[in-house]
Each structure stands twice: as structure tokens, then as C-alpha cells.
Motif scaffolding. Structure first.
Motif, PDB file in Angstrom:
ATOM      1  N   PHE A  99       0.776  -1.689   0.228  1.00 13.41           N
ATOM      2  CA  PHE A  99       0.184   0.162   0.227  1.00 13.41           C
ATOM      3  C   PHE A  99       1.057   1.280  -0.161  1.00 13.41           C
ATOM      4  O   PHE A  99       0.851   2.321  -0.030  1.00 13.41           O
ATOM      5  CB  PHE A  99      -1.118  -0.105   1.427  1.00 13.41           C
ATOM      6  N   PHE A 121       0.451   3.601  -3.035  1.00 10.53           N
ATOM      7  CA  PHE A 121      -0.159   5.095  -3.067  1.00 10.53           C
ATOM      8  C   PHE A 121       1.088   6.421  -3.297  1.00 10.53           C
ATOM      9  O   PHE A 121       0.830   7.581  -3.084  1.00 10.53           O
ATOM     10  CB  PHE A 121       0.070   5.720  -1.400  1.00 10.53           C
ATOM     11  N   GLU A 122       2.816   6.363  -3.187  1.00  5.11           N
ATOM     12  CA  GLU A 122       3.783   6.423  -3.946  1.00  5.11           C
ATOM     13  C   GLU A 122       3.351   7.072  -4.909  1.00  5.11           C
ATOM     14  O   GLU A 122       3.865   7.736  -5.474  1.00  5.11           O
ATOM     15  CB  GLU A 122       4.520   6.167  -3.291  1.00  5.11           C
ATOM     16  N   GLU A 168       1.325   9.670  -5.779  1.00  6.77           N
ATOM     17  CA  GLU A 168       1.237  10.614  -5.072  1.00  6.77           C
ATOM     18  C   GLU A 168       2.340  11.121  -6.181  1.00  6.77           C
ATOM     19  O   GLU A 168       2.644  12.877  -6.225  1.00  6.77           O
ATOM     20  CB  GLU A 168       2.151  10.294  -3.882  1.00  6.77           C
ATOM     21  N   ILE A 197      -8.497  10.077  -3.513  1.00  5.96           N
ATOM     22  CA  ILE A 197      -8.245   8.675  -2.639  1.00  5.96           C
ATOM     23  C   ILE A 197      -8.864   8.139  -1.248  1.00  5.96           C
ATOM     24  O   ILE A 197      -9.439   9.594  -0.875  1.00  5.96           O
ATOM     25  CB  ILE A 197      -6.785   8.284  -2.181  1.00  5.96           C
ATOM     26  N   TRP A 227     -10.274   6.723   1.542  1.00  4.14           N
ATOM     27  CA  TRP A 227      -9.359   5.040   2.346  1.00  4.14           C
ATOM     28  C   TRP A 227     -11.103   4.936   3.332  1.00  4.14           C
ATOM     29  O   TRP A 227     -11.371   6.135   4.291  1.00  4.14           O
ATOM     30  CB  TRP A 227      -8.849   5.524   3.286  1.00  4.14           C
ATOM     31  N   PHE A 258      -1.156   6.483   6.247  1.00  6.63           N
ATOM     32  CA  PHE A 258      -0.287   6.782   4.570  1.00  6.63           C
ATOM     33  C   PHE A 258      -1.655   8.189   4.528  1.00  6.63           C
ATOM     34  O   PHE A 258      -0.706   8.699   3.093  1.00  6.63           O
ATOM     35  CB  PHE A 258      -2.222   5.735   4.022  1.00  6.63           C
ATOM     36  N   GLU A 259      -2.435   8.169   5.095  1.00  5.13           N
ATOM     37  CA  GLU A 259      -2.783   9.619   5.505  1.00  5.13           C
ATOM     38  C   GLU A 259      -1.624  11.243   4.862  1.00  5.13           C
ATOM     39  O   GLU A 259      -0.844  11.883   4.089  1.00  5.13           O
ATOM     40  CB  GLU A 259      -3.998  10.310   5.653  1.00  5.13           C
ATOM     41  N   MET A 270       0.643  11.400   2.071  1.00  8.41           N
ATOM     42  CA  MET A 270      -0.115  12.254   0.511  1.00  8.41           C
ATOM     43  C   MET A 270      -0.742  14.493   0.577  1.00  8.41           C
ATOM     44  O   MET A 270      -0.764  13.908   1.663  1.00  8.41           O
ATOM     45  CB  MET A 270      -1.610  11.520   0.240  1.00  8.41           C
ATOM     46  N   SER A 320      -1.958  14.542  -3.573  1.00 12.84           N
ATOM     47  CA  SER A 320      -2.762  13.786  -4.326  1.00 12.84           C
ATOM     48  C   SER A 320      -4.737  14.466  -3.008  1.00 12.84           C
ATOM     49  O   SER A 320      -3.754  14.815  -1.559  1.00 12.84           O
ATOM     50  CB  SER A 320      -3.370  13.212  -3.245  1.00 12.84           C
ATOM     51  N   PHE A 373      -6.987  12.871   0.187  1.00 14.97           N
ATOM     52  CA  PHE A 373      -6.652  11.825   0.759  1.00 14.97           C
ATOM     53  C   PHE A 373      -8.253  12.583   1.480  1.00 14.97           C
ATOM     54  O   PHE A 373      -7.534  12.483   2.423  1.00 14.97           O
ATOM     55  CB  PHE A 373      -5.127  10.934   0.879  1.00 14.97           C
TER      56      PHE A 373
END
Length: 121
Positions: free
Chosen positions: A68, A72-73, A76, A87, A89, A105-106, A109, A112, A114
Motif C-alpha cells: 500500500f 500510494f507513492e 502521489e 483517494i 480510505w 497513509f494520509e 499524501m 493527492s 486523500f
């Protein structure tokens, strides 16, 4: 691209500029699971200026967390290059583990969009 959910992997769908991943993710070999998804992600980014991603996980293990982060990278990086990346989640109302995973994860970012989205169980 569409991958049906198994006992150890989530359902994954790529439709035009929309990506959905939902279920549980703890495959025996994460690279066998993740390589076609990462390849499809690159193709989707190349073909679209705008991408919407919905992720609703019930559980994932540490090797899946690395997948993940990589996923996500890539998104981004695409957003940094001018693509519109949204995105969502999704986590169940009382699932603090998945909410906290989304928060982790956020943090990475910046370009993006998110969003953490609470859903009913």
C-alpha cells in the motif's frame, strides 16, 4: 483488470479511471499479488488525467502495508506531475485499526486528495 477476492487477497478492480480494492490482504507471496496491480496502476496513470481510488480493507498484514505504501507513492508521484488523484480510505465505524492505518497513509499524501471515510459495519 479485475481480480476476485480470495481467502487471502482482496477484490481489485480497475475500470477506466477508477480503482477499487476491498477485503483482506495477507497473501503468501505479496509480489505475486502486487506486481500485476502495480503494472495496471502505471497503465491507468498513463491513460488518465484524473483517477479515483476507493479502498475498503478489513485487514492487511505488514507485507501488504508495504504494498500500500508503494501503491500510494506511485499515486502521489502522479499527483505531483499534475494528475488529479482522489483517494477514499474507507473504514468501518468501530475499526480503529483501519482508521489509524488510513491516517498513517494520509500523512505521506501531500498532492493527492486523500480522505478518510467512515462507513457502517
Amino acid at each position: 483488470m479485475h481480480l476476485e477476492a480470495t481467502n487471502r487477497t482482496p477484490e481489485v478492480s480497475f475500470n477506466e479511471n477508477r480503482i477499487e480494492i476491498k477485503g483482506e490482504c495477507y497473501p503468501e507471496d505479496i509480489s505475486i499479488f502486487s506486481e500485476p496491480i502495480i503494472e495496471a496502476l502505471h497503465e491507468t496513470i498513463q491513460k488518465n488525467d484524473s483517477i479515483t481510488v476507493e479502498i475498503a480493507m478489513r485487514y492487511f498484514n505488514s507485507s501488504s502495508a508495504k504494498f500500500f505504501f508503494d501503491f500510494f507513492e506511485i499515486l502521489e508521484d502522479a499527483a505531483s506531475d499534475g494528475k488529479s488523484i482522489d483517494i477514499d480510505w474507507k473504514y468501518r465505524k468501530n475499526d480503529t485499526s483501519m482508521m489509524e492505518a488510513g491516517e498513517d497513509f494520509e500523512e505521506d499524501m501531500e498532492e493527492s486528495n486523500f480522505q478518510l471515510v467512515e462507513i457502517e459495519s
